[in-house]
Design a protein around this motif. Structure first.
Motif, PDB file in Angstrom:
ATOM      1  N   ASN A  49       0.772  -1.178  -0.027  1.00 28.52           N
ATOM      2  CA  ASN A  49      -0.112  -0.049  -0.079  1.00 28.52           C
ATOM      3  C   ASN A  49       0.757   1.321   0.010  1.00 28.52           C
ATOM      4  OD1 ASN A  49      -2.039  -1.792   2.070  1.00 28.52           O
ATOM      5  ND2 ASN A  49      -2.737  -1.200   0.286  1.00 28.52           N
ATOM      6  N   CYS A  50       1.637   1.607   1.212  1.00 27.48           N
ATOM      7  CA  CYS A  50       2.341   2.899   1.243  1.00 27.48           C
ATOM      8  C   CYS A  50       3.749   2.736   1.644  1.00 27.48           C
ATOM      9  CB  CYS A  50       1.631   3.759   2.278  1.00 27.48           C
ATOM     10  SG  CYS A  50       0.087   4.341   1.663  1.00 27.48           S
ATOM     11  N   ASP A  83      -0.905  -0.992  -5.673  1.00 22.39           N
ATOM     12  CA  ASP A  83      -0.551   0.025  -4.319  1.00 22.39           C
ATOM     13  C   ASP A  83      -0.439   1.422  -4.520  1.00 22.39           C
ATOM     14  OD1 ASP A  83       0.815  -2.408  -2.359  1.00 22.39           O
ATOM     15  OD2 ASP A  83       1.248  -2.658  -4.516  1.00 22.39           O
ATOM     16  N   GLN A  84      -1.199   2.116  -3.590  1.00 20.17           N
ATOM     17  CA  GLN A  84      -1.320   3.711  -4.023  1.00 20.17           C
ATOM     18  C   GLN A  84      -0.376   4.447  -4.097  1.00 20.17           C
ATOM     19  OE1 GLN A  84      -2.715   1.765  -1.230  1.00 20.17           O
ATOM     20  NE2 GLN A  84      -3.230   3.191   0.375  1.00 20.17           N
ATOM     21  N   ASP A  85       0.992   4.045  -3.508  1.00 17.33           N
ATOM     22  CA  ASP A  85       2.440   4.401  -3.531  1.00 17.33           C
ATOM     23  C   ASP A  85       2.945   4.379  -4.790  1.00 17.33           C
ATOM     24  OD1 ASP A  85       2.811   1.912  -3.181  1.00 17.33           O
ATOM     25  OD2 ASP A  85       4.073   2.074  -1.512  1.00 17.33           O
ATOM     26  N   GLU A  87       1.121   3.940  -7.528  1.00 11.39           N
ATOM     27  CA  GLU A  87       0.444   4.696  -8.542  1.00 11.39           C
ATOM     28  C   GLU A  87       0.802   6.335  -8.510  1.00 11.39           C
ATOM     29  OE1 GLU A  87      -3.719   4.411  -7.422  1.00 11.39           O
ATOM     30  OE2 GLU A  87      -3.939   2.661  -8.708  1.00 11.39           O
ATOM     31  N   ALA A 353       0.717  12.906  -1.660  1.00 13.76           N
ATOM     32  CA  ALA A 353       0.264  11.418  -1.434  1.00 13.76           C
ATOM     33  C   ALA A 353       0.748  10.865  -0.086  1.00 13.76           C
ATOM     34  CB  ALA A 353       1.045  10.537  -2.845  1.00 13.76           C
ATOM     35  N   CYS A 357      -1.302   8.906   2.526  1.00  9.93           N
ATOM     36  CA  CYS A 357      -0.869   7.670   3.326  1.00  9.93           C
ATOM     37  C   CYS A 357      -1.013   7.703   4.764  1.00  9.93           C
ATOM     38  CB  CYS A 357       0.387   7.044   2.736  1.00  9.93           C
ATOM     39  SG  CYS A 357       0.033   6.356   1.179  1.00  9.93           S
ATOM     40  N   ASN A 361      -5.462   5.909   4.745  1.00  9.44           N
ATOM     41  CA  ASN A 361      -4.677   4.367   4.782  1.00  9.44           C
ATOM     42  C   ASN A 361      -5.078   3.557   6.058  1.00  9.44           C
ATOM     43  OD1 ASN A 361      -3.246   2.254   3.329  1.00  9.44           O
ATOM     44  ND2 ASN A 361      -1.480   2.576   4.473  1.00  9.44           N
TER      45      ASN A 361
END
Length: 363
Positions: A49-50, A83-85, A87, A353, A357, A361
């Motif tokens: 995720n982060c 994972d958003q990180d 992206e 971002a 997170c 998150n």
């Protein structure tokens, strides 16, 4: 808890990979202290995720603490979704397809998480998200073979008299009278007979007269059965319960024989001590010191109702183990602040971002 406003190396992906290979192939763990003085190591898990934002800050903190090594207990990338990180680092308006993401995910872990440690030794455990299709145990062993065959691990295999050089996700190494054991319970076919035979042989050597081992630390992704995190642990499958209980009893027997024994897991995304101080193990008089430290970047969970009062969630950080001259280990939570993530960020990591997170998150 203190933060770590230590600046982190900022570099490009090719140099990151070069640093990773340097770390993976460094010849020895360099001991900053002698065996007769306290020394420390760091451990945490779940950096999906982060983690591309959190792990560089963890690396900075571990270096600032002069820890001998860092131990990652699994779940490097989300795999089932992007994972958003990743992206955010990929750039606005440049969305990855799911197949592109999965092809890049493990390389991203190496270049944006592992590379942050530079030459500091890192040991890896396998998490259940390393088993999300199309990822496999075999693919994991190939991809992370440099970590699974670190000089310390290879030397330990020779010392154990192992002649088969086939790499496995489980391994151990010893340092100053402490045996660090990494177990693999990332999939529901574990613990396998092969892993159990291996572990039994390791513990028998540790328990032998004049072994020189005073302390045993076992790290794994999912907690052994009947912990305070039993709703998200080896209790989730029948073989996990049966073999997990067997392994727990082996560790308790080592404790009863006079060894200092500590059990560490991640998988649940929070920090929690005393996880085996539960009615099940109390009734049997078999409580072994245990922790969950799943705080390296993953989506953070609410705490179960029966966790120890010192438990924390909605945090990022790692746990530091300080080994005393008598073999006892004192564990301390090292919690990170948002400024630590910002001061250690990669050049292309957007601050907004990172803030997202850090603040969200979470459940």
């Amino acid at each position: 808890m203190k933060g770590y406003p230590v600046g982190m190396l900022k570099t490009s992906a090719p140099l990151c990979l070069l640093l990773f290979f340097s770390a993976a192939l460094s010849p020895e763990i360099t001991a900053a202290q002698t065996a007769s003085s306290p020394w420390s190591f760091a451990v945490s898990g779940d950096s999906r995720n982060c983690g591309d934002f959190v792990m560089p800050a963890i690396a900075a903190g571990v270096k600032a603490e002069n820890d001998a090594f860092y131990w990652h207990l699994g779940d490097f990338r989300w795999m089932s979704s992007t994972d958003q990180d990743m992206e955010a680092l990929h750039g606005a308006g440049k969305l990855l397809s799911h197949s592109e993401y999965q092809q890049r995910a493990w390389d991203d872990f190496l270049s944006h998480q592992m590379a942050a440690f530079g030459s500091l030794p890192v040991f890896l455990g396998r998490g259940n998200h390393e088993n999300v299709s199309p990822m496999t145990r075999e693919g994991y062993v190939v991809k992370f073979s440099n970590f699974l065959d670190r000089p310390e691990i290879a030397a330990q295999r020779r010392a154990d008299g192992v002649t088969d050089d086939t790499l496995q996700p489980w391994f151990h190494f010893t340092r100053n009278g402490v045996d660090f054991i990494t177990l693999d319970n990332a999939s529901h076919d574990e613990f396998s007979d092969a892993q159990l035979r291996w572990l039994r042989a390791v513990l028998d050597r540790d328990l032998a007269p004049n072994s020189g081992i005073r302390t045993i630390v076992a790290g794994m992704h999912e907690a052994l059965p009947h912990s305070t995190s039993s709703n998200h642990a080896m209790d989730d499958w029948a073989l996990g319960v049966t073999t997990g209980e067997q392994v727990y009893n082996w560790f308790f027997d080592a404790k009863a024989a006079g060894k200092h024994v500590y059990l560490i897991a991640s998988h649940s995304h929070y920090y929690s001590p005393n996880i085996f101080s539960t009615p099940y193990w109390k009734q049997q008089g078999k409580v072994v010191p245990g922790w969950i430290i799943g705080t390296a970047g993953a989506h953070r969970y609410k705490l179960p109702a029966d966790t120890d009062s010192a438990s924390k969630t909605n945090i990022y950080g790692f746990m530091q183990g300080t080994v005393q001259p008598d073999g006892q280990i004192v564990f301390t939570l090292r919690q990170l602040a948002e400024k630590d993530l910002l001061s250690s960020k990669w050049p292309n990591a957007p601050p907004d971002a990172i803030h997202e997170c850090f603040i969200h998150n979470a459940d």
